[in-house]
Enzyme design. Structure first.
Site, PDB file in Angstrom:
ATOM      1  N   ASP A  69       3.675   2.248  -1.755  1.00 10.64           N
ATOM      2  CA  ASP A  69       4.957   3.056  -1.589  1.00 10.64           C
ATOM      3  C   ASP A  69       6.332   2.994  -2.718  1.00 10.64           C
ATOM      4  OD1 ASP A  69       3.075   2.925   1.148  1.00 10.64           O
ATOM      5  OD2 ASP A  69       5.182   2.482   2.898  1.00 10.64           O
TER       6      ASP A  69
HETATM    7  N1  DQQ Z   1       3.038   1.013   4.007  1.00  9.29           N
HETATM    8  C1  DQQ Z   1       3.515   1.750   5.285  1.00  9.29           C
HETATM    9  C2  DQQ Z   1       4.666   1.615   5.323  1.00  9.29           C
HETATM   10  C3  DQQ Z   1       5.007  -0.011   5.426  1.00  9.29           C
HETATM   11  C4  DQQ Z   1       3.982  -0.212   4.597  1.00  9.29           C
HETATM   12  C5  DQQ Z   1       2.904   2.787   4.822  1.00  9.29           C
HETATM   13  C6  DQQ Z   1       3.590  -1.837   4.646  1.00  9.29           C
HETATM   14  O1  DQQ Z   1       4.215   2.127   6.917  1.00  9.29           O
HETATM   15  O2  DQQ Z   1       5.887   0.092   5.803  1.00  9.29           O
HETATM   16  O3  DQQ Z   1       1.865   3.216   3.533  1.00  9.29           O
HETATM   17  O4  DQQ Z   1       2.763  -1.793   2.904  1.00  9.29           O
END
Ligand code: DQQ
Length: 585
Positions: A69
């Protein structure tokens, strides 16, 4: 090994026997979903002999390892800051920290030390996603999700050690963290409580932020308020929720002006302003958004009735694009969208090549004139990478023919095309009611090789000399039954993208809400070694795909325009540019 994470839906494939066993174990135990976990592979060094033909040239990537992300994008003291979820030890999800890069143009990036790494009881098991907010007096703050040693998800705050440092190199986590936590009285599910948004300041002087969550299968955006940005109180009623959508990850909530393409600071409200709520659906790994009204006195968000409020709703991108996040760029008064593009190859291959995940080219985003949906376009700075140019004007493409575009590096290019359909009366009637609401179904059933009335016409990318390998991005135009209403579908067909077998070759599709009655439609595609990022109808419909050709790589990749519909199509104008490589990390 499985306490915190498990399967994230079937978007990646379990290939090897070991991986297969792990996948099965995870689903048998039925633990909460997010990223796929392969404990053994989280900290494995890459194979130095791996070929790097599919590494991107101008998309954001670190030199190696896993990324996911986008986190906390912000413009501060003349610099764009970009943070992202990163595994410093391997090319599989795990060991997650906030990596940090800076830029003056959103295209060239310079790496800095990681901003947040697990170090405190409130984030010792991971520094997960979050956002940045600029507080009055030019003071940046980060809100992020930390996991404690029991894997409880908590929201924490961090401030720059020296706010006068434009590089924001060091971040301090105050000892009063966490600032938001699940308790027995607030009833929050401790493994479904994450990804705080950029905060906004209400006219009443209170800060607000949203945290993604769920109650059973109802996705919810939990609302918190604070007068000082430190003490946060949960509001009993969420800002918004939607039944049957499952866990909402990475919510994003922001204003857009009713008219024009400028962006607004996240705290702006007013009569000529609509709001957008985007959520990332953990179960389906898609981002959808609604356009609606924010009732700030009631602290409620109401989507317009033109915005379906579930997985069938508007998507920034109908291909691979997840956990996206916008920010307001005060330098150029625009709102910019970042999104994570995952791989489509096997986890084994990711370990072998030593990297996984890229970021989409940052896109300017604004509300379409119709007021119903958003429009997106790659930031203008990208055009500075354009090199050699090829152009074609007013070329008729007869039914069943192709035209090769020569003179550019077809594996790393930017292509803009304008088509003119000769005879819209040739549009076929789309009478299957299921397909009328399922563009991806249309594209899967009617790939590039299936002849039509109007279309398929578009681009063949990463094509090998014998067209054995090719990725097709194209349009088809249909008529609705018993009406003259035309329906435009845009597809990205990866079914022949590589001779390689262990690759997800899903075909993607989205409707394009354009008035095609004059026969005109445009397409722009960013081609980058293993990325095909397409913008149809001036950015109304976007589709991003990953492809891993074996033959059509580097100088052996070819670019064609094709028409497989019975109506001829005129290529009013095509301009293609080879893209130079910026300096990235
Ligand atoms: N990636 C998810 C999120 C979390 C993060 C979404 C963990 O919900 O915080 O891809 O790497």
């Amino acid at each position: 090994m499985l306490e915190s994470f498990s399967l994230m839906g079937a978007s990646r494939i379990c290939f090897s026997f070991v991986a297969f066993l792990i996948c099965n174990l995870l689903s048998i135990h039925g633990v909460q979903a997010s990223h796929q976990v392969f404990q053994e592979l989280m900290s494995v060094s890459p194979n130095s002999s791996a070929n790097q033909l599919h590494r991107t040239g101008y998309h954001f990537q670190p030199p190696m390892h896993w990324i996911n992300d986008p986190n906390g994008p912000v413009y501060y003291k003349g610099l764009y800051h970009f943070f992202y979820q990163y595994n410093p030890y391997g090319s599989i999800w795990g060991n997650i920290i906030w990596a940090h890069s800076i830029s003056t143009d959103l295209i060239n990036w310079f790496p800095l030390e990681p901003a947040l790494v697990p170090s405190e009881p409130f984030d010792i098991a991971g520094c997960w996603s979050g956002s940045a907010t600029i507080l009055p007096g030019e003071k940046p703050a980060i809100l992020y999700t930390g996991l404690n040693s029991s894997n409880v998800q908590l929201q924490n705050i961090a401030f720059p050690k020296d706010p006068s440092d434009p590089f924001l190199r060091e971040w301090v986590k105050p000892s009063y963290n966490p600032v938001m936590a699940p308790t027995t009285s607030n009833g929050i599910n401790a493994s479904a409580f994450r990804d705080p948004t950029t905060a906004w300041l209400g006219p009443d002087g209170m800060w607000r932020t949203l945290v993604g969550s769920k109650v059973d299968q109802k996705g919810i955006a939990i609302l918190y308020r604070s007068s000082d940005f430190i003490n946060w109180t949960m509001v009993l009623e969420p800002l918004h929720s939607s039944e049957g959508t499952g866990m909402w990850e990475c919510p994003d909530f922001y204003p857009v002006p009713v008219n024009g393409t400028v962006g607004l600071d996240t705290s702006v409200t007013g009569p000529r302003v609509k709001h957008v709520l985007k959520v990332s659906l953990d179960d389906k790994k898609i981002d959808y958004y609604t356009v609606g009204t924010y009732l700030h006195r009631e602290d409620k968000y109401v989507p317009d009735n033109t915005s379906p409020d579930d997985a069938t709703g508007f998507r920034y991108d109908y291909g691979k694009f997840y956990a996206s996040k916008t920010f307001f760029d005060s330098q150029k008064n625009r709102r910019i969208l970042w999104g994570w593009i995952n791989e489509s190859d096997s986890f084994e291959n990711d370990v072998h090549k030593g990297w996984a995940g890229v970021q989409a080219i940052p896109r300017k985003v604004w509300l379409d004139e119709s007021g119903k949906q958003l429009v997106q376009w790659p930031v203008e700075e990208l055009e500075g990478l354009r090199g050699e140019r090829a152009s074609v004007h007013n070329k008729r493409i007869e039914s069943g023919s192709t035209v090769q575009v020569k003179g550019v590096q077809a594996s790393q290019a930017d292509v803009e095309v304008s088509f003119q359909v000769d005879d819209l009366n040739k549009a076929e009637v789309l009478d299957d009611p299921d397909l009328l609401v399922n563009p991806q179904g249309i594209c899967s059933e009617k790939g590039a090789a299936v002849k039509g009335g109007v279309g398929p016409f578009g681009l063949l990318l990463f094509a090998s000399h014998d067209l054995q390998e090719q990725t097709a991005v194209f349009f088809r135009v249909f008529k609705r039954p018993n009406s003259n209403h035309l329906v435009v579908v845009m597809c990205s067909d990866q079914s022949k993208s590589t001779l390689e077998k262990d690759v997800d070759k899903t075909t993607y599709g989205g409707f394009v809400d354009v008035h095609i009655s004059d026969g005109h439609i445009s397409l722009r595609t960013l081609i980058d070694n293993s990325i095909v990022e397409s913008f149809g109808g001036g950015g109304k419909t976007c589709i991003t795909a990953r492809v891993y050709p074996k033959l059509a790589v580097g100088n052996d990749a070819r670019l064609y325009v094709f028409n497989n519909g019975s109506s001829a199509v005129t290529l009013s104008k095509l301009t293609a540019w080879s893209m130079r490589k910026p300096s990235i990390n």
